[in-house]
Enzyme design. Structure first.
Site, PDB file in Angstrom:
ATOM      1  N   LYS A 219       0.765  -1.265   0.068  1.00  0.00           N
ATOM      2  CA  LYS A 219       0.071   0.206  -0.012  1.00  0.00           C
ATOM      3  C   LYS A 219       0.951   1.112   0.009  1.00  0.00           C
ATOM      4  O   LYS A 219       1.736   1.426   0.899  1.00  0.00           O
ATOM      5  CB  LYS A 219      -0.838  -0.075   1.169  1.00  0.00           C
ATOM      6  CG  LYS A 219      -1.952   0.919   1.163  1.00  0.00           C
ATOM      7  CD  LYS A 219      -2.853   0.928   2.234  1.00  0.00           C
ATOM      8  CE  LYS A 219      -3.978   2.189   2.055  1.00  0.00           C
ATOM      9  NZ  LYS A 219      -5.116   1.975   3.370  1.00  0.00           N
ATOM     10  N   GLU A 309     -20.717  -4.994   7.348  1.00  0.00           N
ATOM     11  CA  GLU A 309     -21.796  -4.055   8.210  1.00  0.00           C
ATOM     12  C   GLU A 309     -23.088  -5.126   8.609  1.00  0.00           C
ATOM     13  O   GLU A 309     -23.611  -5.017   9.720  1.00  0.00           O
ATOM     14  CB  GLU A 309     -22.274  -2.898   7.386  1.00  0.00           C
ATOM     15  CG  GLU A 309     -21.329  -1.869   7.361  1.00  0.00           C
ATOM     16  CD  GLU A 309     -20.493  -2.073   6.033  1.00  0.00           C
ATOM     17  OE1 GLU A 309     -19.473  -1.287   6.043  1.00  0.00           O
ATOM     18  OE2 GLU A 309     -20.723  -3.036   5.317  1.00  0.00           O
ATOM     19  N   ARG A 337     -26.226  -0.701   4.224  1.00  0.00           N
ATOM     20  CA  ARG A 337     -25.863  -2.061   3.999  1.00  0.00           C
ATOM     21  C   ARG A 337     -26.716  -3.162   4.930  1.00  0.00           C
ATOM     22  O   ARG A 337     -26.550  -4.284   4.585  1.00  0.00           O
ATOM     23  CB  ARG A 337     -24.609  -2.031   3.560  1.00  0.00           C
ATOM     24  CG  ARG A 337     -24.114  -1.244   2.696  1.00  0.00           C
ATOM     25  CD  ARG A 337     -22.476  -1.058   2.767  1.00  0.00           C
ATOM     26  NE  ARG A 337     -21.599  -2.608   2.655  1.00  0.00           N
ATOM     27  CZ  ARG A 337     -21.114  -2.573   1.507  1.00  0.00           C
ATOM     28  NH1 ARG A 337     -21.275  -1.907   0.476  1.00  0.00           N
ATOM     29  NH2 ARG A 337     -20.347  -3.787   1.359  1.00  0.00           N
TER      30      ARG A 337
END
Length: 581
Positions: A219, A309, A337
């Site tokens: 990253k 979620e 969600r």
């Protein structure tokens, strides 16, 4: 480009934008009138999906592949659809739903797995551990590579050498989860080796079916600040930002402020010291929701579920049934969600679950996928749930305390912004936080304002502006959207020529809608002005303050609208009092 590229979340889309004609626009990235920090189909034909939520790219890309079947000229193959997914996004349930269906239908689909062991925060869960085992199985990878090298020396294999190489790699290197779904696994490969990446894609495109190509990356590689803080560098913006600053000359001595997120962090830690039943949950956002300190102090009472979620909310429901007091901290936009879990596992069970909704309002640079403008509308239809919103840091803690004391399902909402600890009345002099009770903060006779949450400050500031012009408005902190203080509404309607409501939420179905419904149910007829976000998707801007101004929710804009409303009312009253000729 005939092939279609779909980014999951799309924080990784900056190089894609540069290569598709938007390089010159990067000075305005995530700024007002500039390009979005995410893919946006209204910005470029190369962006088939306006994205910002995780896990959906595989399903959408598969749908594209199905939709493009048979669209190519005779003699040409149909286009490929490519889903670009991160390792944390792959752990979403919907990602596996897409893979499961794709393995059955075999569309022309390539899933690119960008595995850097991070989402916004560090990747968590069994899938992260599985990918980590693949990532770290250097011996097996080396053995597989040597076998493939030997296979290249067998002359009779001919053109089938690449297929044999992949078979050998599958035997030696883990990837069986995907293979069992009917998805051809390729990897793990070095994602920073451009030539190797290109060659892998050339080989794959000669085959049919569904492929998952696993690339190992670092990253922020090549960007120095990211090497020091992977989490902060996940969504990069220009170094210099021309944020709109809203001046407040009527507030000469502005008290020291802190973010709502930090106020929540302080409050939950304070309460957790006294109540060992409190469990804090989040879905891959420990820092963004203010739970880092809690996680550090009570690691055994903190759960990061990853980008899941639905699971997080259902998990909270189960914990509550077991006697814990879960506080589930999620961004407002991401709770969408998990709506079914809020309904079934929390509201229907009347469970003691507190939903702590950060970024509930306008969010500035992140744009329409992240605006938290719909939670009041989709939650207030559920029986038994309490919906509250604090105006300051003191009430945020008091509301958490009230939710723990009262029990049942609660949802607290606050925006991305700063807040004073005590706005208006000192905490010790405020009425008890009983569900369905509002608090009067200012007296007036020219109209009455009921504001919710952070908008209370803007309403008070607007009233102060108008006070200098001999216009006196009464201001209430509604505190609750559900249940409403119907007694305060009825009393105010008898004493004032109009009611105004203010909320940092969509007008459709929000706090203002709840107020007008309550007035109608009581048979009260009075003019009502609703101030909120109009019926459109709000695009990204340099700051939340600028968006508030555009939506008519800044202190100045509210003052302008109420001044006009009062002048119209006074003019109408004057005309009615004049004798007819």
């Amino acid at each position: 480009m005939r092939d279609k590229l779909v980014f999951d979340v799309s924080h990784q889309c900056y190089p894609h934008k540069m290569l598709t004609g938007r390089y010159a626009e990067f000075d305005g990235l995530r700024q007002t009138e500039g390009i979005s920090g995410f893919t946006n189909r209204f910005e470029s034909d190369f962006d088939p999906l306006t994205a910002g939520h995780a896990g959906t790219a595989i399903s959408f890309a598969m749908g594209l592949a199905e939709g493009l079947k048979g669209t190519s000229p005779e003699g040409e193959e149909d286009p490929w659809s490519v889903a670009f997914v991160g390792d944390s996004g792959l752990a979403c349930g919907v990602a596996f739903e897409g893979l499961n269906q794709a393995g059955e239908r075999k569309p022309r689909l390539i899933v690119v797995l960008n595995d850097n062991e991070w989402s916004i925060a560090k990747s968590v869960g069994a899938m992260a551990r599985y990918l980590s085992r693949i990532r770290t199985s250097k011996t097996l990878q080396g053995t597989a590579d040597r076998l493939i090298s030997l296979a290249h020396k067998i002359p009779w294999l001919g053109d089938r050498i690449d297929e044999v190489g992949e078979v050998l790699r599958h035997v030696m290197v883990p990837g069986h989860v995907f293979e069992e779904l009917g998805v051809n696994y390729v990897g793990p490969l070095d994602g920073h080796d451009l030539d190797g990446c290109m060659e892998a894609f050339r080989r794959i495109k000669r085959l049919g079916g569904v492929h998952l190509v696993h690339f190992l990356t670092e990253k922020g590689r090549g960007y120095e600040p990211a090497s020091h803080d992977d989490e902060r560098a996940h969504g990069v913006k220009p170094a210099k930002s021309s944020l709109v600053k809203v001046s407040r000359p009527w507030k000469a001595n502005d008290p020291e402020r802190k973010s709502f997120t930090q106020s929540f962090s302080d409050a939950i830690c304070h309460l957790a010291e006294k109540d060992s039943r409190i469990i804090a949950l989040t879905a891959a956002m420990p820092s963004g929701t203010g739970l880092d300190e809690f996680a550090s102090r009570w690691p055994n009472r903190f759960v990061d579920t990853g980008i899941t979620e639905q699971h997080a909310v259902a998990l909270a429901g189960g914990m509550a049934t077991g006697g814990k007091r879960p506080i589930c901290a999620i961004y407002s936009t991401f709770l969408q969600r998990a709506y079914d879990q809020v309904f079934q596992e929390v509201a229907l069970q009347e469970e003691n679950v507190i939903l702590a909704l950060d970024r509930a309002g306008l969010v500035g640079q992140d744009g329409p996928t992240h605006q938290g403008l719909y939670d009041l509308a989709y939650l207030r239809t559920l029986p038994g749930i309490q919906l509250a919103s604090p105006r300051d840091g003191a009430d945020l803690q008091r509301m958490l305390e009230a939710a723990l004391e009262c029990g049942g399902p609660w949802s607290l909402r606050w925006p991305r912004g700063s807040v004073v600890h005590e706005l208006s009345n000192p905490a010790g002099m405020r009425p008890d936080l009983i569900p369905g009770t509002a608090e009067r903060l200012r007296d007036g006779c020219d109209g009455v304002i009921f504001a919710l949450g952070a908008m209370v400050e803007n309403a008070l500031e607007a009233a102060e502006i108008l006070s200098a012009e001999k216009i006196q408005l009464e201001v209430w902190d509604a505190r609750f959207c559900r249940p409403l203080d119907t007694g305060a509404l009825a009393d105010a309607s008898r004493r004032h020529p109009f009611i105004a409501t203010v909320e940092e939420h969509a007008l459709q179905g929000g706090f203002g809608s709840a107020v007008t419904e309550a007035l109608a149910d009581m048979g009260i007829v009075i003019p009502v002005s609703r101030h909120g976000v109009e019926d459109r998707f709000i695009q990204h801007a340099s700051s939340r303050e600028e968006q508030l101004q555009v939506c008519g929710l800044s202190s100045e804009e509210l003052a302008n609208q109420w001044r006009e409303r009062i002048f119209e009312t006074r003019s109408q009253n004057k005309l009615e009092q004049e004798p007819s000729s």
